[in-house]
Scaffold this motif. Sequence first.
Motif, PDB file in Angstrom:
ATOM      1  N   GLY A  21      -7.004  -2.693  -3.238  1.00 53.34           N
ATOM      2  CA  GLY A  21      -5.951  -2.048  -2.460  1.00 53.34           C
ATOM      3  C   GLY A  21      -5.386  -0.851  -3.195  1.00 53.34           C
ATOM      4  N   PRO A  22      -4.418  -0.179  -2.603  1.00 53.87           N
ATOM      5  CA  PRO A  22      -3.862   1.035  -3.204  1.00 53.87           C
ATOM      6  C   PRO A  22      -3.155   0.808  -4.534  1.00 53.87           C
ATOM      7  CG  PRO A  22      -2.599   0.374  -1.259  1.00 53.87           C
ATOM      8  CD  PRO A  22      -3.831  -0.447  -1.275  1.00 53.87           C
ATOM      9  N   ASN A  23      -2.650  -0.407  -4.789  1.00 57.44           N
ATOM     10  CA  ASN A  23      -1.969  -0.655  -6.061  1.00 57.44           C
ATOM     11  C   ASN A  23      -2.913  -0.505  -7.250  1.00 57.44           C
ATOM     12  OD1 ASN A  23       0.385  -1.153  -4.704  1.00 57.44           O
ATOM     13  ND2 ASN A  23       0.282  -3.377  -4.872  1.00 57.44           N
ATOM     14  N   GLY A  24      -4.081  -1.133  -7.128  1.00 58.30           N
ATOM     15  CA  GLY A  24      -5.058  -1.024  -8.204  1.00 58.30           C
ATOM     16  C   GLY A  24      -5.544   0.402  -8.400  1.00 58.30           C
ATOM     17  N   GLY A  79       3.949   5.634   5.777  1.00 59.58           N
ATOM     18  CA  GLY A  79       3.149   5.088   4.692  1.00 59.58           C
ATOM     19  C   GLY A  79       1.781   5.733   4.604  1.00 59.58           C
ATOM     20  N   ALA A  80       1.149   5.946   5.758  1.00 53.75           N
ATOM     21  CA  ALA A  80      -0.170   6.577   5.778  1.00 53.75           C
ATOM     22  C   ALA A  80      -0.105   8.013   5.264  1.00 53.75           C
ATOM     23  CB  ALA A  80      -0.733   6.554   7.200  1.00 53.75           C
ATOM     24  N   LEU A  81       0.925   8.747   5.684  1.00 49.08           N
ATOM     25  CA  LEU A  81       1.098  10.126   5.218  1.00 49.08           C
ATOM     26  C   LEU A  81       1.331  10.165   3.712  1.00 49.08           C
ATOM     27  CD1 LEU A  81       3.296  11.684   8.060  1.00 49.08           C
ATOM     28  CD2 LEU A  81       0.930  12.287   7.476  1.00 49.08           C
ATOM     29  N   TYR A  82       2.110   9.196   3.208  1.00 44.66           N
ATOM     30  CA  TYR A  82       2.377   9.173   1.774  1.00 44.66           C
ATOM     31  C   TYR A  82       1.104   8.896   0.977  1.00 44.66           C
ATOM     32  CZ  TYR A  82       4.304   7.933  -2.745  1.00 44.66           C
ATOM     33  OH  TYR A  82       4.566   7.889  -4.095  1.00 44.66           O
ATOM     34  N   LEU A  83       0.301   7.932   1.415  1.00 40.69           N
ATOM     35  CA  LEU A  83      -0.954   7.640   0.718  1.00 40.69           C
ATOM     36  C   LEU A  83      -1.895   8.838   0.759  1.00 40.69           C
ATOM     37  CD1 LEU A  83      -1.684   3.963   1.866  1.00 40.69           C
ATOM     38  CD2 LEU A  83      -0.791   4.732  -0.328  1.00 40.69           C
ATOM     39  N   PHE A 198      -7.418   7.038  -1.885  1.00 40.39           N
ATOM     40  CA  PHE A 198      -6.073   7.003  -1.318  1.00 40.39           C
ATOM     41  C   PHE A 198      -6.052   7.576   0.099  1.00 40.39           C
ATOM     42  CE2 PHE A 198      -3.840   6.135  -5.363  1.00 40.39           C
ATOM     43  CZ  PHE A 198      -2.864   5.286  -4.871  1.00 40.39           C
ATOM     44  N   ILE A 199      -6.785   8.631   0.321  1.00 39.57           N
ATOM     45  CA  ILE A 199      -6.855   9.193   1.669  1.00 39.57           C
ATOM     46  C   ILE A 199      -7.493   8.179   2.622  1.00 39.57           C
ATOM     47  CG2 ILE A 199      -7.966  10.970   3.084  1.00 39.57           C
ATOM     48  CD1 ILE A 199      -7.606  12.891   0.732  1.00 39.57           C
ATOM     49  N   ALA A 200      -8.524   7.466   2.145  1.00 36.76           N
ATOM     50  CA  ALA A 200      -9.169   6.446   2.965  1.00 36.76           C
ATOM     51  C   ALA A 200      -8.189   5.319   3.299  1.00 36.76           C
ATOM     52  CB  ALA A 200     -10.389   5.881   2.243  1.00 36.76           C
ATOM     53  N   PHE A 201      -7.394   4.885   2.291  1.00 40.14           N
ATOM     54  CA  PHE A 201      -6.385   3.853   2.545  1.00 40.14           C
ATOM     55  C   PHE A 201      -5.335   4.353   3.533  1.00 40.14           C
ATOM     56  CE2 PHE A 201      -7.526   1.670  -1.573  1.00 40.14           C
ATOM     57  CZ  PHE A 201      -7.865   0.463  -0.991  1.00 40.14           C
ATOM     58  N   LEU A 203      -5.727   6.602   5.945  1.00 39.49           N
ATOM     59  CA  LEU A 203      -6.314   6.619   7.280  1.00 39.49           C
ATOM     60  C   LEU A 203      -6.465   5.204   7.833  1.00 39.49           C
ATOM     61  CD1 LEU A 203      -9.059   9.369   6.764  1.00 39.49           C
ATOM     62  CD2 LEU A 203      -6.838   9.598   7.901  1.00 39.49           C
ATOM     63  N   LYS A 204      -6.812   4.260   6.947  1.00 39.40           N
ATOM     64  CA  LYS A 204      -6.940   2.859   7.375  1.00 39.40           C
ATOM     65  C   LYS A 204      -5.590   2.314   7.810  1.00 39.40           C
ATOM     66  CE  LYS A 204      -8.563  -1.671   5.813  1.00 39.40           C
ATOM     67  NZ  LYS A 204      -9.144  -2.446   4.673  1.00 39.40           N
ATOM     68  N   LEU A 205      -4.536   2.646   7.048  1.00 37.82           N
ATOM     69  CA  LEU A 205      -3.196   2.184   7.411  1.00 37.82           C
ATOM     70  C   LEU A 205      -2.754   2.799   8.737  1.00 37.82           C
ATOM     71  CD1 LEU A 205      -0.613   0.640   6.763  1.00 37.82           C
ATOM     72  CD2 LEU A 205       0.134   2.595   5.372  1.00 37.82           C
ATOM     73  N   ALA A 206      -3.091   4.066   8.957  1.00 38.76           N
ATOM     74  CA  ALA A 206      -2.705   4.738  10.193  1.00 38.76           C
ATOM     75  C   ALA A 206      -3.322   4.070  11.423  1.00 38.76           C
ATOM     76  CB  ALA A 206      -3.104   6.214  10.139  1.00 38.76           C
ATOM     77  N   SER A 207      -4.495   3.456  11.241  1.00 39.51           N
ATOM     78  CA  SER A 207      -5.168   2.802  12.365  1.00 39.51           C
ATOM     79  C   SER A 207      -4.856   1.312  12.456  1.00 39.51           C
ATOM     80  CB  SER A 207      -6.685   2.989  12.249  1.00 39.51           C
ATOM     81  OG  SER A 207      -7.184   2.380  11.077  1.00 39.51           O
ATOM     82  N   PHE A 208      -4.018   0.821  11.518  1.00 32.83           N
ATOM     83  CA  PHE A 208      -3.713  -0.600  11.470  1.00 32.83           C
ATOM     84  C   PHE A 208      -2.827  -1.018  12.637  1.00 32.83           C
ATOM     85  CE2 PHE A 208      -0.816  -3.998  10.000  1.00 32.83           C
ATOM     86  CZ  PHE A 208      -1.741  -4.993   9.765  1.00 32.83           C
ATOM     87  N   LYS A 209      -3.146  -2.163  13.232  1.00 33.90           N
ATOM     88  CA  LYS A 209      -2.346  -2.717  14.332  1.00 33.90           C
ATOM     89  C   LYS A 209      -1.915  -4.134  13.977  1.00 33.90           C
ATOM     90  CE  LYS A 209      -4.644  -0.035  17.964  1.00 33.90           C
ATOM     91  NZ  LYS A 209      -5.392  -0.097  19.247  1.00 33.90           N
ATOM     92  N   PRO A 210      -0.620  -4.453  14.141  1.00 34.92           N
ATOM     93  CA  PRO A 210      -0.128  -5.786  13.761  1.00 34.92           C
ATOM     94  C   PRO A 210      -0.712  -6.877  14.637  1.00 34.92           C
ATOM     95  CG  PRO A 210       1.539  -4.603  14.985  1.00 34.92           C
ATOM     96  CD  PRO A 210       0.421  -3.629  14.748  1.00 34.92           C
ATOM     97  N   THR A 211      -0.903  -8.032  14.031  1.00 30.50           N
ATOM     98  CA  THR A 211      -1.417  -9.181  14.783  1.00 30.50           C
ATOM     99  C   THR A 211      -0.405 -10.314  14.811  1.00 30.50           C
ATOM    100  OG1 THR A 211      -2.464 -10.021  12.754  1.00 30.50           O
ATOM    101  CG2 THR A 211      -3.809  -8.674  14.214  1.00 30.50           C
ATOM    102  N   VAL A 212       0.749 -10.086  14.141  1.00 26.34           N
ATOM    103  CA  VAL A 212       1.772 -11.121  14.106  1.00 26.34           C
ATOM    104  C   VAL A 212       2.654 -11.017  15.339  1.00 26.34           C
ATOM    105  CG1 VAL A 212       3.776 -11.998  12.854  1.00 26.34           C
ATOM    106  CG2 VAL A 212       1.779 -11.152  11.594  1.00 26.34           C
TER     107      VAL A 212
END
Length: 212
Positions: A21-24, A79-83, A198-201, A203-212
């Motif tokens: 993930g982005p932390n590592g 968050g996506a823009l920041y990453l 980071f750019i890939a993360f 873009l992935k976050l930007a396309s993320f949709k909640p399932t909860v």
Amino acid sequence: MTFSDLLAFSLVALLLVMSPGPNGVLIAKTVPTSGRSAGFANIAGFVTAFYIHGALSILGISILLVQSAIAFAIVKYLGALYLCWIGIKALLSAYRGIETASEIAPAKRKRNLSHAFLEGLLTNALNPKVSMFYLAAFPQFITAGETSAASAFILVFIHSVMNAIWFGAMVLLLARLTAMARQGSFQRWLKGVTGAVFIAFGLKLASFKPTV
């Protein structure tokens, strides 16, 4: 909350911490270029963000965030823009060439620590996936009306400690690779790779949709 509950949560949290993930990626970018102290400042930012997400989840505010499409989208895209912004900065640094940790003046090192803390904080605070993890996990181990807020924060504490240990070990390992880390060619390569990741993360976050 029984010992077996804590053990089960610890296992789930450990798997999450160890997953890429982005932390590592942030730690891998920070330590070779700004030193071990900056890496630990990243981790302090991670932990602070976890307690913010944990508090919001326990208070129920994160549920409103997930249920509100507009609010969730705002946080997600921020968050996506920041990453992506971190990634672009890393790519620009790789293109221009960067200074090594040994070339950073003491005064600048101090500023780098606060900057590293802020990077770690924002990388997690603007990531709604952290809140969603708590929202998904907490109901499995917390009984509404019976479990106190203090007991609920034990789960946040466990998650935070695991992050600190895992990424702390990563910081120490990367800090020992000082000879490789000081090579300008290695740093430029590392900046380029982490920038793209980071750019890939983002873009992935930007396309993320909640399932909860």
